[in-house]
Design an enzyme around this catalytic site. Structure first.
Site, PDB file in Angstrom:
ATOM      1  N   ASP A  29       0.766  -1.283   0.002  1.00 59.21           N
ATOM      2  CA  ASP A  29      -0.022   0.089  -0.015  1.00 59.21           C
ATOM      3  C   ASP A  29       1.034   1.290   0.195  1.00 59.21           C
ATOM      4  O   ASP A  29       1.983   1.145   0.336  1.00 59.21           O
ATOM      5  CB  ASP A  29      -0.940   0.042   1.322  1.00 59.21           C
ATOM      6  CG  ASP A  29      -1.561   1.257   1.397  1.00 59.21           C
ATOM      7  OD1 ASP A  29      -2.263   1.636   0.541  1.00 59.21           O
ATOM      8  OD2 ASP A  29      -1.794   1.881   2.721  1.00 59.21           O
TER       9      ASP A  29
ATOM     10  N   ASP B 126      -7.175  -1.607   3.369  1.00 60.36           N
ATOM     11  CA  ASP B 126      -6.184  -2.896   3.059  1.00 60.36           C
ATOM     12  C   ASP B 126      -7.058  -4.037   3.681  1.00 60.36           C
ATOM     13  O   ASP B 126      -6.428  -4.941   3.164  1.00 60.36           O
ATOM     14  CB  ASP B 126      -4.916  -2.550   3.449  1.00 60.36           C
ATOM     15  CG  ASP B 126      -4.364  -1.258   2.708  1.00 60.36           C
ATOM     16  OD1 ASP B 126      -4.363  -0.978   1.647  1.00 60.36           O
ATOM     17  OD2 ASP B 126      -3.536  -0.304   3.721  1.00 60.36           O
TER      18      ASP B 126
END
Length: 277
Positions: free
Chosen positions: A70, A269
């Protein structure tokens, strides 16, 4: 038993018997060495701030093929700041007030930047009657009869908010943007900046040296995602992806027979983290 009922010297006899049993039951040093090594390794990781869900992960991590990163809060510091604003309607302070109404209850990293900017300028938010956070998209609040949205420009467009055609190029010049809309009308956007972690390039290089494939998977705009990837040394980027799409990318690599690790934080996420190996 030897310690209690055995002949003298009982302690030495009991100790000798105990060692004899261990030596007979564990002729291979691995019988004791492996558990001790795992315990020592987990303890050392804890000192470094790394926590394992279970010991099996130590075996599985050696089989990894792909590492997905990420961006915000992972490769970057996770402390975005409002570096500027693009105002289409009203004043910047009015737009900040409506943005604050959305973000003062949000946990997104951009929210902290808006709250900090509002505090610095002494800006107050109108009374909020309802709040709804949409992970990977933005925030919707209602203030009386008025609806306010703050989030990504693609999400705002899906919600029917239009960017005037003569102003489109303004938004293309910048990386991370937090758009603000009032009653379906775009007020403008705040430009967000977040510094790359100093250790990120070295970490990415180390993973590549291990023979792993490294990718960036971010919900941020193309310009911001590609810039972070370039600084970190990552060659392939999946930008402007939603939480469920991140999980889809994990599954796609897994369908190719690859073991995947996801490195991320936050609600955005969570789906990808739960699907990763």
């Amino acid at each position: 038993s030897w310690l209690r009922w055995g002949p003298e010297p009982r302690f030495l006899l009991a100790l000798t018997c105990a060692v004899s049993v261990l030596a007979s039951a564990c002729p291979c040093a691995l019988g004791l060495a492996t558990p001790l090594a795992v315990v020592a390794g987990i303890g050392r990781l804890a000192e470094m701030g790394v926590f394992l869900r279970n010991a099996e992960i130590l075996e599985e991590v050696g089989e990894l093929d792909v590492v997905l990163f990420d961006k915000t809060g992972t490769l970057t510091e996770g402390r975005p700041r409002a570096a500027g604003a693009i105002t289409l309607r009203g004043t910047e302070n009015e737009m900040l007030s409506w943005a604050l109404a959305c973000e003062e209850r949000s946990e997104h990293p951009f929210a902290a930047a808006i709250v900090a900017l509002a505090k610095e300028r002494g800006t107050r938010a109108p009374k909020v009657d309802s709040f709804e956070a949409l992970p990977g998209r933005g925030v919707l609040v209602r203030c009386g009869a008025r609806s306010v949205r703050a989030g990504s420009l693609p999400w705002l467009k899906e919600e029917g908010v239009k960017v005037p055609t003569d102003q489109v190029m303004l938004f293309c010049e910048f990386g991370s943007l937090l758009g603000v809309a009032l009653d379906g009308q775009l007020l403008g956007a705040f430009q967000m900046e977040d510094d790359l972690r100093p250790s990120a390039p070295a970490a990415v290089a180390a993973l590549k040296d291990m023979g792993l494939e490294v990718y960036l998977v971010s919900g941020d705009r193309n310009a911001a995602a590609y810039r972070a990837a370039e600084l970190a040394g990552i060659g392939t980027v999946f930008a402007e992806v939603r939480p469920e799409e991140k999980a889809g990318i994990v599954r796609r690599f897994q369908s190719e027979g690859k073991k995947v690790a996801m490195v991320g934080e936050g609600f955005n996420d969570a789906p990808a983290l739960s699907h990763a190996d």
